[in-house]
Design an enzyme around this catalytic site. Structure first.
Site, PDB file in Angstrom:
ATOM      1  N   HIS A 169       0.933  -1.184  -0.058  1.00  0.00           N
ATOM      2  CA  HIS A 169       0.050   0.050  -0.135  1.00  0.00           C
ATOM      3  C   HIS A 169       0.708   1.232   0.007  1.00  0.00           C
ATOM      4  O   HIS A 169       0.920   2.080  -0.853  1.00  0.00           O
ATOM      5  CB  HIS A 169      -0.921   0.059   1.259  1.00  0.00           C
ATOM      6  CG  HIS A 169      -1.722  -1.217   1.450  1.00  0.00           C
ATOM      7  ND1 HIS A 169      -2.705  -1.455   0.630  1.00  0.00           N
ATOM      8  CD2 HIS A 169      -1.668  -2.384   2.317  1.00  0.00           C
ATOM      9  CE1 HIS A 169      -3.333  -2.619   0.971  1.00  0.00           C
ATOM     10  NE2 HIS A 169      -2.911  -3.075   2.019  1.00  0.00           N
TER      11      HIS A 169
HETATM   12  C1  BDR Z   1      -3.130   0.878   5.144  1.00  0.00           C
HETATM   13  O1  BDR Z   1      -3.572   0.595   6.340  1.00  0.00           O
HETATM   14  C2  BDR Z   1      -2.211   0.298   7.367  1.00  0.00           C
HETATM   15  O2  BDR Z   1      -2.469  -0.941   7.912  1.00  0.00           O
HETATM   16  C3  BDR Z   1      -1.205   0.297   6.232  1.00  0.00           C
HETATM   17  O3  BDR Z   1       0.124   0.754   6.623  1.00  0.00           O
HETATM   18  C4  BDR Z   1      -1.605   1.174   4.939  1.00  0.00           C
HETATM   19  O4  BDR Z   1      -1.460   2.552   5.246  1.00  0.00           O
HETATM   20  C5  BDR Z   1      -3.845  -0.163   4.286  1.00  0.00           C
HETATM   21  O5  BDR Z   1      -5.109  -0.152   4.507  1.00  0.00           O
END
Ligand code: BDR
Ligand code: CA
Length: 320
Positions: free
Chosen positions: A253
């Site tokens: 992500h």
């Molecule tokens: C996002 O949520 C967090 O757990 C990760 O770091 C990322 O920013 C993904 O949904």
């Protein structure tokens, strides 16, 4: 709280002056390692927020990654310890107890200093307007608070590039919400309705960038400390994703906003209107993304990401 209208501008910028606001978090850790390894990025500071783990741990983890990258020149500022309105939630089940998976953590000293929100405001007010980009890879609390504290920062921001939200992919923390938005939906509402130019990497984009074993092995083979740490973080994510979710490789992500700043041609974006659900307990944090526009919008939704291209960018950066 609308600033000046900001028009979409996806042209690559040769020199990126950047603040990264994050909640490390294994994928935040990879995003930081990519930024540290990219000479085109002038990293003005890292701000941290409560999110995946507590505010104390996210600040500590940012300093850990900074130490692994050998970049003591970049300051870290601890920020908000809880969301604006809702009760706090964490995501340690995806990031491990420390927030950085099973990475061995070097000892780092505490670093008392100005609050992250004060640093954001001061930096944006001191620097020439339109010269500072902000990447947000955690809940949007710090940026929303900065916009409320000093609305004059809004037209001074160049681009706000965020990881958050979902459209076609549904949610990852509830059926209809992505974690960063769900963790502080009111802050996300403040940012998306501010008038700032925002480029949004939701799950629709990040689910196209998967940490396969071959991609992780290519990074590990570089053999440097930052590359080995990056591979450890990615392998932890991959292991957890296989265990908890659907057997797919882990989505990457948070490096996506950094990759977009460095190489926007790896992504496609579509202008959109975006509203965050803050009222319904059932769909709290849902991002309603509308492509049928009746007026120009400063928000762009990322629809396509070149997964191999993003990994090549990370591998090249860490090979330098
Ligand atoms: C996002 O949520 C967090 O757990 C990760 O770091 C990322 O920013 C993904 O949904
Ligand atoms: Ca994050």
């Amino acid at each position: 709280m609308r600033g000046q209208p900001a028009l979409a501008d996806n042209a690559p910028v040769s020199n990126l002056s950047l603040i990264i606001d994050c909640d490390p978090g294994v994928d935040d850790g990879v995003a930081l390692l990519l930024a540290f390894a990219s000479p085109r990025i002038e990293l003005l500071g890292i701000t941290t927020v409560a999110g995946n783990v507590s505010a104390a741990l996210t600040a500590r983890n940012a300093r850990v990654i900074r130490q692994i990258a050998g970049r003591p020149d970049v300051p870290v500022f601890a920020g908000c310890a809880r969301p604006m309105v809702r009760v706090p939630i964490e995501a340690g089940h995806f990031h491990g107890e420390s927030g950085l998976g099973d990475l061995a953590l070097p000892k780092v000293a505490d670093e008392p200093g100005p609050h992250a929100v004060d640093f954001m405001v001061r930096t944006l007010m001191d620097r020439p307007p339109g010269t500072v980009d902000l990447a947000v890879t955690g809940p949007f609390t710090n940026l929303a608070m900065a916009m409320i504290l000093e609305p004059a920062i809004i037209p001074r921001l160049r681009r706000v590039v965020v990881m958050g939200g979902a459209r076609t992919e549904g949610g990852n923390i509830t059926a209809s919400a992505e974690y960063n938005i769900f963790a502080d939906p009111h802050a996300a509402h403040v940012v998306f309705s501010s008038g700032a130019q925002v480029i949004v990497h939701g799950l629709d984009a990040t689910h196209q960038v998967r940490a396969t074993e071959a991609r992780i092995a290519a990074i590990e083979a570089i053999g440097t400390g930052p590359a080995k740490a990056c591979a450890t973080l990615l392998r932890f994510s991959r292991h957890i994703e296989h265990k908890i979710v659907r057997g797919l490789d882990a989505p990457l992500h948070d490096p996506c906003p950094i990759a977009w700043l460095l190489k926007p041609e790896l992504f496609d974006t579509v202008p959109c209107a975006l509203m965050v659900e803050t009222a319904s307990p059932l769909t709290l944090g849902h991002t309603a993304v509308e492509f049928r526009l009746s007026e120009p919008s400063p928000i762009q939704w990322v629809t396509r990401a070149d997964g191999q291209g993003v990994f090549d960018l990370i591998t090249e950066a860490l090979s330098r």
